[in-house]
Design a protein around this motif. Structure first.
Motif, short mmCIF file in Angstrom:
data_model
loop_
_atom_site.label_atom_id
_atom_site.label_comp_id
_atom_site.label_asym_id
_atom_site.label_seq_id
_atom_site.Cartn_x
_atom_site.Cartn_y
_atom_site.Cartn_z
N ASN A 52 1.85 -5.59 -13.67
CA ASN A 52 2.77 -4.56 -13.18
C ASN A 52 2.02 -3.29 -12.77
OD1 ASN A 52 5.01 -6.18 -13.54
ND2 ASN A 52 5.37 -5.46 -15.62
N ILE A 53 1.08 -2.85 -13.58
CA ILE A 53 0.31 -1.64 -13.26
C ILE A 53 -0.62 -1.92 -12.08
CG2 ILE A 53 -1.45 -0.04 -14.09
CD1 ILE A 53 -0.21 -0.53 -16.94
N PHE A 54 -1.34 -3.02 -12.15
CA PHE A 54 -2.30 -3.38 -11.11
C PHE A 54 -1.60 -3.48 -9.76
CE2 PHE A 54 -4.83 -6.30 -8.59
CZ PHE A 54 -6.13 -5.93 -8.87
N HIS A 55 -0.48 -4.19 -9.71
CA HIS A 55 0.24 -4.39 -8.46
C HIS A 55 0.72 -3.06 -7.87
CE1 HIS A 55 2.63 -6.27 -5.39
NE2 HIS A 55 3.71 -5.67 -5.84
N GLU A 56 1.24 -2.20 -8.72
CA GLU A 56 1.72 -0.90 -8.24
C GLU A 56 0.58 -0.07 -7.64
OE1 GLU A 56 3.76 3.14 -9.99
OE2 GLU A 56 4.19 1.24 -10.99
N VAL A 57 -0.58 -0.11 -8.27
CA VAL A 57 -1.73 0.66 -7.78
C VAL A 57 -2.32 0.05 -6.52
CG1 VAL A 57 -4.08 1.37 -8.35
CG2 VAL A 57 -2.27 1.62 -10.05
N VAL A 58 -2.53 -1.25 -6.51
CA VAL A 58 -3.19 -1.92 -5.38
C VAL A 58 -2.26 -2.02 -4.16
CG1 VAL A 58 -4.23 -4.09 -4.61
CG2 VAL A 58 -4.81 -3.14 -6.85
N ALA A 59 -0.97 -2.14 -4.38
CA ALA A 59 -0.03 -2.34 -3.27
C ALA A 59 -0.03 -1.18 -2.28
CB ALA A 59 1.39 -2.56 -3.81
N THR A 60 -0.43 0.00 -2.70
CA THR A 60 -0.47 1.15 -1.77
C THR A 60 -1.55 0.98 -0.73
OG1 THR A 60 -1.98 2.41 -3.17
CG2 THR A 60 0.38 2.73 -3.56
N GLY A 61 -2.59 0.18 -1.05
CA GLY A 61 -3.65 -0.08 -0.09
C GLY A 61 -4.69 1.01 0.03
N ASP A 62 -4.63 2.03 -0.83
CA ASP A 62 -5.60 3.12 -0.72
C ASP A 62 -6.46 3.32 -1.97
OD1 ASP A 62 -3.67 4.13 -2.38
OD2 ASP A 62 -3.26 5.93 -1.21
N THR A 63 -6.51 2.32 -2.83
CA THR A 63 -7.32 2.46 -4.04
C THR A 63 -8.45 1.44 -4.09
OG1 THR A 63 -5.71 1.10 -5.23
CG2 THR A 63 -5.47 3.49 -5.43
N TYR A 64 -8.12 0.20 -4.25
CA TYR A 64 -9.12 -0.86 -4.34
C TYR A 64 -9.37 -1.47 -2.97
CZ TYR A 64 -9.06 -1.09 -9.43
OH TYR A 64 -9.19 -0.82 -10.75
N ALA A 65 -10.55 -2.03 -2.80
CA ALA A 65 -10.86 -2.77 -1.57
C ALA A 65 -10.38 -4.20 -1.74
CB ALA A 65 -12.35 -2.73 -1.30
N LEU A 66 -9.11 -4.33 -2.04
CA LEU A 66 -8.46 -5.63 -2.23
C LEU A 66 -7.26 -5.71 -1.31
CD1 LEU A 66 -8.37 -5.71 -6.14
CD2 LEU A 66 -9.85 -7.07 -4.68
N ASP A 67 -6.88 -6.92 -0.99
CA ASP A 67 -5.69 -7.14 -0.17
C ASP A 67 -4.48 -6.59 -0.92
OD1 ASP A 67 -3.57 -8.07 1.31
OD2 ASP A 67 -4.18 -10.17 1.22
N PRO A 68 -3.75 -5.64 -0.35
CA PRO A 68 -2.58 -5.10 -1.04
C PRO A 68 -1.53 -6.15 -1.39
CG PRO A 68 -3.15 -3.73 0.83
CD PRO A 68 -4.00 -4.98 0.92
N SER A 69 -1.55 -7.29 -0.72
CA SER A 69 -0.59 -8.35 -1.02
C SER A 69 -1.21 -9.44 -1.90
CB SER A 69 -0.03 -8.95 0.27
OG SER A 69 -1.07 -9.52 1.03
N ILE A 70 -2.24 -9.08 -2.66
CA ILE A 70 -2.90 -10.04 -3.55
C ILE A 70 -1.87 -10.69 -4.49
CG2 ILE A 70 -3.49 -8.30 -5.29
CD1 ILE A 70 -6.14 -9.79 -5.75
#
Length: 87
Positions: A52-70
């Motif tokens: 839940n935390i990870f998805h909320e942070v990564v979904a914005t697309g401006d934090t991790y160099a990961l696909d926001p739809s991971i």
């Protein structure tokens, strides 16, 4: 003059505010005689909360160099990968 110990750098954008929060929480707890927060290794029982935390942070697309739809599965595999334990 004594040298101060070198501060440890945070490992990611999530860790920096968490580390600052832990430091301030411990200081406040000591000042007012409260119980300090205890950090423990994540377990399988924590997977839903971590997602839940990870998805909320990564979904914005401006934090991790990961696909926001991971996917949940890929995100948890990334988070719990061997060698990712922080001390």
């Amino acid at each position: 003059m004594a040298r101060r110990p070198k501060a440890r750098r945070a490992c990611c954008v999530i860790c920096a505010p968490v580390a600052a929060g832990i430091a301030s929480t411990e200081a406040v707890a000591l000042q007012f005689g409260l119980a300090a927060m205890k950090i423990r290794p994540a377990t399988d029982a924590d997977r839903e909360a971590i997602w839940n935390i990870f998805h909320e942070v990564v979904a914005t697309g401006d934090t991790y160099a990961l696909d926001p739809s991971i996917s949940r599965e890929d995100a948890l595999a990334y988070w719990f990968a061997p060698g990712t334990t922080r001390t």
